[in-house]
Design an enzyme around this catalytic site. Structure first.
Site, PDB file in Angstrom:
ATOM      1  N   HIS A   1       7.354 -59.200 -51.703  1.00 28.55           N
ATOM      2  CA  HIS A   1       7.436 -58.107 -50.473  1.00 28.55           C
ATOM      3  C   HIS A   1       8.865 -57.364 -50.940  1.00 28.55           C
ATOM      4  O   HIS A   1       8.850 -56.278 -50.161  1.00 28.55           O
ATOM      5  CB  HIS A   1       7.646 -58.851 -49.012  1.00 28.55           C
ATOM      6  CG  HIS A   1       6.323 -58.983 -48.631  1.00 28.55           C
ATOM      7  ND1 HIS A   1       5.110 -58.219 -48.105  1.00 28.55           N
ATOM      8  CD2 HIS A   1       5.557 -60.181 -48.645  1.00 28.55           C
ATOM      9  CE1 HIS A   1       4.041 -58.710 -47.787  1.00 28.55           C
ATOM     10  NE2 HIS A   1       4.169 -60.172 -48.042  1.00 28.55           N
TER      11      HIS A   1
ATOM     12  N   LYS B   1      12.385 -48.480 -37.525  1.00 30.39           N
ATOM     13  CA  LYS B   1      12.274 -49.372 -38.717  1.00 30.39           C
ATOM     14  C   LYS B   1      13.432 -50.306 -38.495  1.00 30.39           C
ATOM     15  O   LYS B   1      14.605 -49.949 -37.780  1.00 30.39           O
ATOM     16  CB  LYS B   1      11.943 -48.847 -40.024  1.00 30.39           C
ATOM     17  CG  LYS B   1      12.931 -47.798 -40.338  1.00 30.39           C
ATOM     18  CD  LYS B   1      12.594 -47.230 -41.611  1.00 30.39           C
ATOM     19  CE  LYS B   1      11.403 -46.341 -41.254  1.00 30.39           C
ATOM     20  NZ  LYS B   1      10.266 -46.606 -42.133  1.00 30.39           N
ATOM     21  N   ARG B   2      13.635 -51.513 -39.060  1.00 23.83           N
ATOM     22  CA  ARG B   2      14.798 -52.220 -39.274  1.00 23.83           C
ATOM     23  C   ARG B   2      16.027 -51.328 -39.709  1.00 23.83           C
ATOM     24  O   ARG B   2      15.851 -50.523 -40.672  1.00 23.83           O
ATOM     25  CB  ARG B   2      14.507 -53.631 -40.151  1.00 23.83           C
ATOM     26  CG  ARG B   2      13.555 -54.417 -39.766  1.00 23.83           C
ATOM     27  CD  ARG B   2      14.046 -55.397 -38.885  1.00 23.83           C
ATOM     28  NE  ARG B   2      15.327 -56.450 -39.201  1.00 23.83           N
ATOM     29  CZ  ARG B   2      15.713 -57.168 -38.689  1.00 23.83           C
ATOM     30  NH1 ARG B   2      15.782 -57.170 -37.375  1.00 23.83           N
ATOM     31  NH2 ARG B   2      16.670 -58.007 -39.109  1.00 23.83           N
TER      32      ARG B   2
ATOM     33  N   LYS C   1      16.860 -48.110 -46.109  1.00 28.21           N
ATOM     34  CA  LYS C   1      15.688 -47.307 -45.242  1.00 28.21           C
ATOM     35  C   LYS C   1      16.523 -45.822 -44.852  1.00 28.21           C
ATOM     36  O   LYS C   1      15.999 -45.083 -44.573  1.00 28.21           O
ATOM     37  CB  LYS C   1      15.451 -48.279 -44.009  1.00 28.21           C
ATOM     38  CG  LYS C   1      14.587 -49.239 -44.282  1.00 28.21           C
ATOM     39  CD  LYS C   1      14.166 -49.963 -43.264  1.00 28.21           C
ATOM     40  CE  LYS C   1      13.310 -51.345 -43.332  1.00 28.21           C
ATOM     41  NZ  LYS C   1      12.053 -50.979 -44.207  1.00 28.21           N
TER      42      LYS C   1
ATOM     43  N   THR D   1       4.471 -50.203 -43.581  1.00 29.75           N
ATOM     44  CA  THR D   1       3.111 -50.134 -42.783  1.00 29.75           C
ATOM     45  C   THR D   1       3.470 -49.292 -41.539  1.00 29.75           C
ATOM     46  O   THR D   1       2.401 -48.722 -40.976  1.00 29.75           O
ATOM     47  CB  THR D   1       2.700 -51.513 -42.138  1.00 29.75           C
ATOM     48  OG1 THR D   1       3.819 -51.941 -41.480  1.00 29.75           O
ATOM     49  CG2 THR D   1       2.178 -52.260 -43.461  1.00 29.75           C
TER      50      THR D   1
ATOM     51  N   LYS E   1       0.715 -46.298 -39.821  1.00 30.51           N
ATOM     52  CA  LYS E   1       0.601 -46.058 -38.233  1.00 30.51           C
ATOM     53  C   LYS E   1       0.634 -44.983 -38.010  1.00 30.51           C
ATOM     54  O   LYS E   1       0.148 -44.153 -36.923  1.00 30.51           O
ATOM     55  CB  LYS E   1       1.659 -47.204 -37.489  1.00 30.51           C
ATOM     56  CG  LYS E   1       1.165 -48.646 -37.674  1.00 30.51           C
ATOM     57  CD  LYS E   1       2.172 -49.582 -37.557  1.00 30.51           C
ATOM     58  CE  LYS E   1       2.028 -50.894 -38.196  1.00 30.51           C
ATOM     59  NZ  LYS E   1       3.291 -51.665 -38.250  1.00 30.51           N
TER      60      LYS E   1
END
Length: 857
Positions: free
Chosen positions: A393, A584-585, A590, A692, A696
């Site tokens: 992952h 998100k985290r 990110k 993911t 969504k």
């Protein structure tokens, strides 16, 4: 009064209830009251809303139980191959509404609560038979029953940190919906993901407080798990002796498939001390030590580790990883031995390792087969490799698990011996393939030499598995080309790609029923089982009525979420503004910091030209920072500090607002994603394995602004790159910058708006009482930024200008939205699981229903 039903409506509702085994609404009403009285021991005079939620949950659970038992009977009779999905995280969210959707119970349940309180209702049917999402309106009766209120009482099952755990939850849904004999195994954390509370812009560091109506304890299947001790080698074999024992108590949660009468099982283990308090110790004053010893044993399942992108070598974490593996393998073999000999295990059992956290399944299964079952090493190893498969992952080096050998020697001495033997045989093979290539042997060894000798768990997973997969095509290529290149050259047949997916049941039907219904009206209802059918929406991309319907649903979702923000966050926003969302985290890769720089740039532009016609935006950022991750906490503080200035500037008004979404979790995602216009997926190319959340947002009608990273690449292929806002460096560009050397200062000096934004951050413009508050962030961005925020800044700003321009043309914007929804078929977790089943597990999915159980009542 409720709207009268036509005969056709009645037939459709009968069909819906027939799927659920409910003859009439009176049954549910009776069972609801029965549980209120006999399960909860309450009457209406003292019952709380939480009691009503538990009564409804138990009523719905009644309709699961028969299917649950019948499913296990079906598996016993047919004896199919079974797959065991091992994961340290299952981020399930709430269960009630999802269960009602999958069992077609929602309409009947709502009518039952309506009859109990006698209030007005209206229904919105999704093509009549898919499901009925009900919004109860009218005055509230003396009982105050309201479906949405009851659903909101349920605590999120916060058994995961983010994407990894939520993926596991989607996979369980798909495995049940596809008729696979599947089990999810993990840990029943007493304290899951922490509730995030923002105080003065800073993040402050239990879901089981009121009990969990969905789980069933199974003490009859309690298993011992051993730690510490020593290894004895005798003529009779190897024994692991003088160990400390912790008991693993299983709790089972039903996982219903979509309208197929199949209910699979998620089994989570809870750690229990092996014996009661010793009265002798108590009598001599040892009571305190007895309590401490008991707590030490049970700490294993107490707390979920909050880091999902950082690896920290802690003994408790290693205990958790072995605890779930040891208990699970005992359970698998117990179930397997009921009908077979263990030597056929690899043919009838598949074990999927969700990242390296369950990697100890490999040496543990070897220990069982060699030490207990007395198989030869060669035969045991053949079974292990054919049974196990590994999903990677991440490519971030800090997230890859490497355990100190000394820790293993103390905690799991027999497993260390087995790993050394696995490594010896592995390196012998490499030496034969590449004679004299000592450096290759060093790179491929399971044991990493250095100041602290460590075990590379990813290498163990690759060597001990028959299949290794990444989770998006670009990610799978990266691990073959770089991270695991040596292993790919030796065993190319092992490596596969399985692009992630999401379950459309939760992430469309449940969270966005309005859009689900609009889609069903034009292409029918079967797309929920076969998301590829969304391609048929391309026939309606120029249909004015369909465009209006899609836009109307989005606006209704935005107004609803704006009301939610006003109620829960005490902030009022413009529902006509663009909802620009990044949830998100919180992590450097990110790149929430890139988003911050764009916010500051927009702010400065509005201040410079206040009379210009700006596209209004509400920028929402949400996510949790791991408690020990200082930089992530500083990023949250910067976001909230920017919001304090922007939101209170009268010149800006409602043309720009900045909201930090506190305590982002599954339930909040189900609210904000359907309301979003723009989805921010802006990680540095080559760093996000898949994502993911991007899927969504896409399915729920948000347009993506993003880099060519993770699953964004395939999303652009499916929807057409022209229907996404793609910017920034590609993977090869990032590699070129790395070779040349990334110089952040050159961008800072050459781009005036970037310089202005950074100078404002470093000069205290957003922290006037603490001018140097963000000095660490500034220093990182200027001198130590691995994720190259400045390199993508200019292209990101230009791309955002295109976003703003298109948003001014609602029809063209919505047409692009329809293209995106139509391209979502690939990103169903049903497709992902079908590929796992056929190409890794050797199983065949099925959409057939099993026989419905007789109603025991």
């Amino acid at each position: 009064m409720a709207k009268p039903l036509t005969d056709q409506d009645k037939r459709k509702q009968i069909s819906v209830r027939g799927l659920a085994g409910v003859e009439n609404v009176a049954d549910l009403k009776t069972n609801f009251n029965r549980h209120l009285h006999f399960t909860l021991v309450k009457d209406r005079n003292v019952a709380t809303k939480r009691d009503y939620y538990f009564a409804l949950a138990n009523t719905v659970r009644d309709h699961l139980v028969g299917r649950w038992i019948r499913t296990q009977q079906h598996y016993y009779e047919k004896d199919p191959k079974r797959v065991y999905y091992l994961s340290l995280e299952f981020y399930m969210g709430r269960t009630l509404q999802n269960t009602m959707v999958n069992l077609a119970l929602e309409n009947a349940c709502d009518e039952a609560t309506y009859q109990v309180r006698n209030v007005h209702t209206f229904t919105v049917g999704l093509g009549g038979i898919i499901c009925v999402f009900v919004r109860i309106c009218g005055c509230i009766s003396q009982l105050g029953l309201d479906m949405e209120e009851l659903q909101d009482i349920e605590e999120d099952a916060g058994l995961g940190n983010g994407g990894l755990g939520r993926l596991a939850a989607c996979f369980l849904d798909s495995m049940a919906s596809l008729g696979l004999a599947a089990y999810g195994y993990g840990i029943r954390y007493e304290f899951g993901i922490f509730n995030q509370k923002i105080v003065s812009g800073w993040q402050q560091d239990d879901w089981l407080r009121y009990g969990n109506p969905w789980e069933k304890a199974r003490p009859e299947y309690m298993r011992p798990v051993h730690f510490y001790g020593r290894v004895e080698h005798t003529a009779e074999g190897v024994q692991w002796v003088d160990t400390q024992v912790v008991l693993a108590l299983p709790y089972d949660t039903p996982v219903p498939g979509y309208r197929n009468n199949i209910v699979n099982t998620m089994r989570l283990w809870s750690a229990k001390a092996p014996c009661d308090f010793n009265l002798k110790d108590f009598n001599v004053g040892g009571y305190i030590q007895a309590v401490l010893d008991r707590n030490l044993a049970e700490n294993i399942s107490r707390v979920l580790y909050p880091n999902d992108n950082f690896f920290e070598g802690k003994e408790l974490r290693l205990k958790q990883e072995y605890f779930v593996v040891a208990a699970t393998l005992q359970d698998i073999i117990r179930r397997f031995k009921a009908s077979k000999f263990v030597v056929t295990c690899g043919l009838q059992v598949a074990i999927q390792l969700n990242d390296t956290h369950p990697a100890l399944a490999i040496p543990e299964l070897m220990r069982i087969l060699v030490d207990t079952e007395k198989l030869s090493w060669e035969k045991a190893w053949d079974i292990v490799v054919r049974t196990c498969a590994y999903t990677n992952h991440t490519v971030l080096p800090e997230a890859l698990e490497r355990w100190p050998v000394d820790l293993f020697q103390n905690l799991l001495p027999r497993h260390l011996e087995i790993i050394y033997e696995i490594n010896r045989r592995h390196l012998e093979r490499i030496a034969k393939l590449y004679p004299g290539d000592v450096d290759r042997m060093r790179r491929m060894s399971l044991i990493e030499e250095g100041d602290v000798k460590k075990i590379n768990m990813a290498h163990l997973c690759i060597v001990g598995s028959h299949a290794v997969n990444g989770v998006a095509r670009i990610h799978s290529e990266i691990i073959k080309d770089t991270v695991f290149k040596d292993f790919y050259e030796v065993d190319p047949q092992k490596f596969q790609n399985k692009t992630n997916g999401i379950t459309p049941r939760r992430w469309l039907v449940m969270c966005n029923p309005g859009l689900a219904e609009v889609i069903a009206e034009v292409i029918g209802e079967d797309y929920i089982r076969d998301l590829d059918q969304l391609k048929r929406l391309l026939d309606f991309v120029d249909d004015d009525a369909f465009i209006r319907d899609v836009a109307k649903v989005k606006q209704e979702n935005k107004m609803k979420f704006a009301a939610h923000l006003e109620e829960h966050y005490k902030v009022k926003i413009n529902p006509n503004s663009m909802f620009d969302v990044q949830v998100k985290r919180i992590h450097e890769y990110k790149r929430q910091l890139l988003n911050c720089l764009h916010i500051i740039t927009m702010y400065n532009r509005i201040k410079k030209e206040p009379n210009k016609s700006w596209t209004p935006r509400t920028v929402m950022i949400g996510g949790k920072a791991a408690p020990g991750y200082h930089t992530a906490k500083m990023i949250i503080k910067l976001i909230t500090s920017i919001g304090d200035i922007v939101n209170n500037d009268p010149v800006v008004g409602d043309r720009l607002k900045v909201i930090f979404l506190e305590n982002y979790r599954v339930t909040l995602a189900e609210k904000v994603i359907p309301a979003s216009d723009l989805s921010e997926q802006i990680s540095t190319a080559g760093t996000e394995a898949s994502g993911t959340g991007n899927m969504k947002f896409m399915l729920n009608g948000a347009l993506t602004i993003g880099t060519m990273d993770g699953a964004n690449v395939e999303m652009a292929e499916e929807a057409g790159e022209e229907n996404l806002f793609i910017f920034g460096m590609r993977v090869h560009d990032v590699e070129a910058v790395d070779k040349k050397g990334y110089d952040a200062m050159s961008y800072y000096n050459q781009i005036p708006e970037l310089k202005q934004a950074m100078d404002q951050i470093s000069g205290g413009y957003f922290s006037p009482t603490q001018p140097d508050l963000f000095k660490d962030l500034v220093n990182m961005l200027m001198h130590h930024d691995r994720f190259k925020v400045f390199a993508d800044y200019e292209d990101y700003i230009k791309c955002q200008e295109k976003v703003s321009a298109l948003y001014k043309n609602p029809k063209e914007w919505t047409k692009m939205v329809i293209h995106n929804i139509a391209g979502c078929g690939k990103f169903s977790s049903d497709r992902t699981i079908s590929e796992y089943a056929r190409e890794i597990w050797g199983m065949e999915p099925s959409l057939e229903k099993i026989a419905a159980p007789d109603d025991p009542r």
